[in-house]
Design an enzyme around this catalytic site. Structure first.
Site: not given
Ligand code: B3K
Ligand code: ZN
Length: 881
Positions: A268, A270-272, A304-305, A308, A327
């Site tokens: 979906g 990614m929270e970089n 959600h992101e 994080h 998570e």
């Molecule tokens: N942390 C990412 C998911 C990464 C999956 C790697 N295979 C997205 C999320 O949960 O916010």
């Molecule tokens: Zn997440």
């Protein structure tokens, strides 16, 4: 592709590293076929490590051009280099030194979408869980926190926009059409949160003033020309930022927050840190192209992101076994956010439906694992419903046990105590024990023990003694690697309801601790006596779904009917009606298998009509109640010897019975719900559309149904209504000229909009019937389809496996043959997506024997293929074990 090494990673083997990397400087010189990455790492030996300890860095398919220590090249004899590992055999004696490495990557050929890759000519990265090692050699594990400075160089024409984590610090020209930008992230972070994006993208800009008055520049970057589709995402972002301040006291910490939408993405989003990368499906929306479900998903995933940033980034995981630490907690936070933005009751029902549809079968099959696993072969296969959804339920139970105030105090303590750390589940539980003074040791089994607990409940009333007695017994089924289970602490919310629908007061309670409407089940068996109860009450159990358990309740249908009308807990009221539907469907399946037709009770179809017309209930709630349990839900509740054909027949018969018993009422309700106001994606308007579209599904079964659905389709002014009508036509009247014409019209209108075409693929993949496998096969050759794009694969192939019980589980095994071939095709490009697809057969042992044999053959076909990826081999072997 990284083939399987068979290595198993175990929690008990966790050891801190000998070295740390306090600083990481990266320079990227971008080019599609040969990007050069120069990494300059400050390496520090820990005090406890021996001076002779070798430095062993992770890699994955890397090509190393150069390596230097403190500016001097390293003797070949002092190095061991493979594509997957770099070992410095004799690091300098000094406790701090500088390691410089240059690697060379080919992002254009990276179809696995891990590490640095290209999506529609945009460079982007995905590093969680172990993608950073595809960029440079590193201690690629979440407990190595480093401060990153990143310089990106690219041809200005090819990549006018250059983004990385943190704050921008510098930019300029470097001649020959090249330019650069530099970014610095002051917050130490693990490598999995690194990100880079470079390309030509359009920007939507906004800003946010934090609680303490700091200005944050917000940017959402999308394919040029699509900027107007990012407005809803931006609004959701600002609402999320505000909510996290209000509900958790969490403020954003950088000067900029950027989101980039890309069209090739494995999950979906990614929270970089400071640079979230999103699957464009969860950013782009307007009424013409997105459904209400899409809007709700965008809101939830943006939140959600963003959340994080504190639960995941500021406090990260010590190792990947602790994945639920970030998570499960972040899902809980996004659930609460959506509940506050929308309807809490409706949101809770939807969450529970998702949990049951995805997590229960996982927990009840060969892929079961604890919320905090103890072993894995491929970590990417552990981004599961158990870690995410059950992980969230565990956090919710902590709040139920502690109460909101102590829960918040525990969260505050968590942020205070662990900010800047890589933490564990033990750390997390400790803050709640410290904040509340409660003992959570028995409760902690929810993290350590797999399997869905079951509660067997019976009740009796003793009028002479004015006593109501509940007998509750817990059991946890065996799961892989755990044949014996310990007794759990289960918080079971309940209510006793009198004949007029009122709560029944009781004098005392014996046999269990009961606080604030919650029974604390801790023993194998509790006999709970409520005194001072003169009339037999109806009992409402697991209110609000307080615990993720199954219930075996000895309860009369009369009580279920009563609760479905009178339970004051909205979730339990929905549950009572849903249980009635499920029990009826299971009985109907048995009769179908005996060659009989089930006569559906007027009492049930009448209740459906009453709920549909009950103006005291929100339309969205009524829509959820009227939506029958899915075929997969019914299969799961039957549990074994599944015959999907009989389930389909029984479910269709019930839909017909409810539809015909309520035709006139449904029809006038349907008319009354037609939206006259301008489109708005808010929850109330969406709820009206949901109810109207659910009614359409029933009405479509009556004479004139195809014409009604076709009219609904052609007059629709938004994608929710248009897609719903198309699904009704394609599923209920497949092959009719109305269905064929609508499918063709939809294709012509949207052929160049990939995300909308996903809906067209999805609807066709879920047409119930034996012939659908052929349709799906043929559609893999459609110009809008691509085996390399995860969204396309999930829409067409994933939907066929998960939402087409009779097509996928064809008795002759053709669905399974297609499964094994196509999973292997996808695997050649993208092992992670293939492994996820392959979980579709995880419940194969609950099928009837004929289908079981054929499903096993398909799984063995994959297992016997040579050079399988670690991802796919892990899933297939565990599924067969
Ligand atoms: N942390 C990412 C998911 C990464 C999956 C790697 N295979 C997205 C999320 O949960 O916010
Ligand atoms: Zn997440």
């Amino acid at each position: 592709m990284r083939t399987d090494t068979g290595q198993v990673f175990r929690l008990e083997d966790y050891r801190p590293t000998d070295y740390l990397i306090p600083q990481t400087n990266l320079t990227f010189r971008l080019s599609p076929e040969a990007t050069r990455v120069t990494a300059v790492l400050t390496v520090e030996r820990r005090d406890a490590a021996a001076v002779s300890a070798p430095l062993v860095l992770d890699g994955d398919g890397l090509k190393l051009n150069r390596v230097e220590i403190d500016g001097k090249s390293v003797e070949q004899a002092d190095l061991l280099v493979t594509p997957d590992r770099l070992t410095i055999l004799k690091p300098p004696a000094a406790s701090v030194f500088q390691l410089t490495m240059e690697t060379e990557l080919a992002p254009a050929g990276n179809e696995a979408l891990m590490g640095l890759y290209r999506s529609s000519n945009v460079y982007c990265t995905q590093c969680e869980a172990e993608g950073f090692r595809r960029i440079t050699y590193f201690l690629d594990r979440p407990d190595i926190l480093s401060v990153y400075t990143v310089r990106i160089e690219a041809l200005r024409d090819e990549a006018p926009l250059l983004l990385s984590n943190g704050n921008p610090i510098d930019k300029g020209d470097i001649g020959d059409g090249w330019h650069y930008a530099a970014w610095h992230d002051p917050f130490p972070k693990p490598s999995y949160l690194f990100a880079l994006v470079a390309g030509n993208l359009g920007k939507v800009a906004d800003s946010f003033v934090t609680l303490s008055g700091r200005d944050v520049e917000l940017g959402i970057y999308v394919e040029p020309g699509k900027e107007r589709l990012a407005g809803y995402a931006m609004d959701a972002l600002k609402r999320s930022m505000k909510w996290d301040e209000e509900k958790f006291g969490r403020e954003y910490d950088l000067d900029v927050f950027n989101i980039v939408a890309v069209s090739d993405f494995n999950m979906g989003a990614m929270e970089n840190k400071g640079l979230n990368v999103f699957n464009d499906k969860y950013v782009l929306a307007d009424r013409e192209t997105a459904t209400d479900a899409d809007f709700a998903n965008i809101e939830a995933i943006i939140a959600h992101e963003y959340f994080h940033n504190w639960t995941g980034n500021r406090i990260t995981c010590r190792d990947w076994f602790q994945l639920c630490l970030k998570e499960g907690l972040t899902v809980f936070r996004d659930h609460e956010f959506s509940a506050d933005q929308r309807s809490r009751a409706v949101k809770r029902i939807a969450e529970v439906r998702t949990l049951r549809a995805h997590q229960f079968p996982e927990d009840q099959g060969p892929l079961a694992h604890p919320v905090r696993p103890r072993r894995y072969r491929e970590i990417n296969n552990f981004y599961t419903a158990t870690v995410y959804e059950k992980g969230s339920e565990v956090v919710r139970m902590i709040r139920t046990i502690l109460g909101s105030d102590a829960f918040r105090a525990g969260m505050d303590l968590y942020f205070e105590r662990h900010d800047g750390q890589a933490a564990t589940i033990e750390d997390f539980l400790q803050v709640f024990e410290d904040a509340s003074g409660r003992d959570l040791s028995q409760f902690s089994l929810w993290y350590h023990q797999a399997g869905t607990p079951n509660l067997t409940v019976s009740s009796k009333h003793n009028p002479a003694a004015r006593e109501f007695i509940l007998e509750i017994e817990q059991s946890v089924p065996p799961t892989p690697y755990e044949s014996r289970k310990r007794l759990m602490h289960i918080p079971l919310a309940f209510g006793l309801i009198g004949a007029g629908g009122e709560p029944v007061a009781y004098g005392g309670v014996e046999g269990a601790s009961v606080e604030g409407g919650v029974i604390h089940i801790r023993k194998r068996r509790h006999v709970i006596r409520f005194s001072g109860v003169s009339e037999r009450p109806a009992v409402s159990l697991n209110r609000g779904f307080s615990a993720p358990v199954t219930l075996s309740v000895e309860q009369k249908a009369d009580d279920q009917f009563f609760l479905a009308r009178h339970d004051s807990d909205a979730f339990s009221r929905w549950q009572a009606f849903n249980t009635l539907l499920t029990d009826t469907l299971i009985a109907a399946v048995r009769q179908t298998l005996d060659g009989k037709q089930h006569a559906f009770a007027r009492r049930l179809t009448g209740l459906a009509g009453d709920i549909a017309g009950d103006e005291t209930l929100e339309p969205a709630y009524r829509a959820l109640a009227l939506g029958l349990p899915s075929e997969a839900d019914i299969a799961r509740d039957i549990g074994n010897n599944i015959n999907p054909d009989a389930i389909h027949t029984a479910r269709e018969a019930l839909a017909l019975a409810i539809g015909s018993a309520n035709r006139e009422a449904f029809s006038s309700l349907y008319e009354g719900l037609a939206d006259k106001a301008a489109f708005s994606p808010d929850a109330t308007s969406a709820g009206r559309r949901a109810l109207r579209n659910t009614l359409l599904d029933y009405l479509a079964l009556s004479p004139g149904g195809p014409a009604l659905a076709a009219d609904h389709f052609h007059s629709a002014t938004n994608m929710t209504d248009r897609a719903a009508a198309l699904a009704v036509l394609a599923h209920r009247h497949h092959g009719s000229h109305e269905a064929t014409a609508a499918l063709a019209a939809f294709e012509t209108t949207y052929e160049s909009d990939a995300l909308v075409m996903d809906k067209w693929f999805q609807i066709q993949a879920s047409v119930p019937g034996y012939q659908t496998v052929e349709t799906v096969r043929a559609l893999t050759a459609h110009p809008a389809f691509s085996l390399s794009n995860p969204n396309r694969v999930r829409s067409l192939i994933g939907t066929f496996f998960s939402a087409n019980q009779i097509g996928f589980h064809r008795a002759d095994g053709e669905g399974y043959r297609f499964f094994s071939r196509i999973v292997l095709e996808v695997e050649k490009r993208n092992p992670q997506v293939a492994a996820r697809l392959a979980t579709a057969l995880r419940s194969w042992r609950s099928l009837e024997p004929g289908r079981q044999d054929k499903a096993r053959e398909a799984l063995l076909f994959i297992a016997n293929t040579e050079n399988l990826s670690a991802d796919l081999r892990d899933i297939v072997e565990r599924t067969l074990a």
